[in-house]
Design a protein around this motif. Structure first.
Motif, PDB file in Angstrom:
ATOM      1  N   CYS A   1       0.835  -1.203   0.000  1.00 29.12           N
ATOM      2  CA  CYS A   1       0.000   0.000   0.000  1.00 29.12           C
ATOM      3  C   CYS A   1       0.872   1.256   0.000  1.00 29.12           C
ATOM      4  O   CYS A   1       1.995   1.266   0.521  1.00 29.12           O
ATOM      5  CB  CYS A   1      -0.877   0.046   1.241  1.00 29.12           C
TER       6      CYS A   1
ATOM      7  N   GLU B   1       0.555   3.956   1.743  1.00 29.21           N
ATOM      8  CA  GLU B   1       0.834   4.517   3.067  1.00 29.21           C
ATOM      9  C   GLU B   1       2.055   3.858   3.702  1.00 29.21           C
ATOM     10  O   GLU B   1       2.894   4.526   4.307  1.00 29.21           O
ATOM     11  CB  GLU B   1      -0.383   4.331   3.986  1.00 29.21           C
ATOM     12  N   ARG B   2       2.159   2.541   3.574  1.00 30.22           N
ATOM     13  CA  ARG B   2       3.299   1.856   4.190  1.00 30.22           C
ATOM     14  C   ARG B   2       4.593   2.129   3.424  1.00 30.22           C
ATOM     15  O   ARG B   2       5.668   2.201   4.014  1.00 30.22           O
ATOM     16  CB  ARG B   2       3.024   0.355   4.294  1.00 30.22           C
TER      17      ARG B   2
ATOM     18  N   CYS C   1      -6.337   1.300   4.637  1.00 27.85           N
ATOM     19  CA  CYS C   1      -6.815  -0.018   5.031  1.00 27.85           C
ATOM     20  C   CYS C   1      -6.395  -0.288   6.482  1.00 27.85           C
ATOM     21  O   CYS C   1      -5.598   0.448   7.084  1.00 27.85           O
ATOM     22  CB  CYS C   1      -6.274  -1.087   4.096  1.00 27.85           C
TER      23      CYS C   1
ATOM     24  N   CYS D   1      -2.568  -0.587   7.196  1.00 27.82           N
ATOM     25  CA  CYS D   1      -1.872   0.698   7.171  1.00 27.82           C
ATOM     26  C   CYS D   1      -2.213   1.536   8.396  1.00 27.82           C
ATOM     27  O   CYS D   1      -1.368   2.274   8.906  1.00 27.82           O
ATOM     28  CB  CYS D   1      -2.202   1.459   5.894  1.00 27.82           C
TER      29      CYS D   1
HETATM   30 ZN   LIG Z   1      -3.093  -0.233   3.246  1.00 26.92          ZN
END
Ligand SMILES: [Zn+2]
Length: 193
Positions: free
Chosen positions: A65, A67-68, A117, A120
């Motif tokens: 993802c 964000e990570r 999600c 994250c």
């Molecule tokens: Zn995520």
């Protein structure tokens, strides 16, 4: 949690930089399978901003993802406080922005923002200050092409939902719950005498 959408000029300076970074990152996403590009950015109180985009894989479960990826990039960008044995400090994220230009209306609303999600949310909670803000980008009435083609002014065409990161993951699992570094929590060595 806030409900109304804000204009770009209603954001703080740090929020503005963070959303612009997220918007730029969305255009660099590698999302050939989902066709769902996401850009994210994380910022610290001292103004370090790092970007991330989702990076998918033919083995779908290995996809990362945005964000990570941004959190990893933030650590790679911060050069302070490390030793030969590794970092001794932890970054403190105060602002997170997420932009998913192909998102449809979620949770019954039609503002067209994309929340992080669950995975994250947990990762962000580890590195975020208690007061950290989340800024979700809505394309509003624009298409992604409208925004991307507008370059620097693209962010001004969007609208923003500002929320608290804490509100997304109440009662999160925290490192303080681990016994690491707490000698009283370590079981005594077995007595073999
Ligand atoms: Zn995520």
């Amino acid at each position: 949690m806030g409900s109304g959408l804000l204009r770009f000029d209603q954001l703080t300076e740090l929020q503005q930089v963070t959303v612009q970074t997220a918007l730029e990152a969305a255009s660099r996403a590698y999302a050939p399978y989902s066709k769902f590009p996401v850009g994210a950015a994380v910022a610290t109180s001292d103004g370090v901003v790092a970007s991330g985009c989702n990076v998918e894989n033919a083995s779908y479960g290995l996809s990362m993802c945005a964000e990570r990826v941004a959190v990893g990039n933030l650590y790679a960008s911060c050069t302070s406080s490390w030793t030969a044995r590794g970092r001794t400090d932890q970054v403190r994220i105060v602002c997170v922005a997420v932009c998913a230009p192909r998102v449809r209306g979620v949770q019954g609303d039609s503002v067209g923002v994309c929340y992080p999600c669950g995975a994250c949310r947990q990762v962000l909670a580890e590195h975020a200050a208690p007061e950290a803000e989340l800024v979700l980008v809505s394309l509003h009435t624009n298409t992604w092409e409208d925004v991307a083609d507008a370059s620097a002014s693209g962010a001004q065409r969007c609208r923003y939902l500002v929320s608290s990161l804490e509100a997304l993951l109440p009662c999160s699992f925290r490192k303080e719950q681990l016994p690491i570094g707490d000698s009283k929590s370590v079981p005594p060595a077995p007595d073999n005498t």
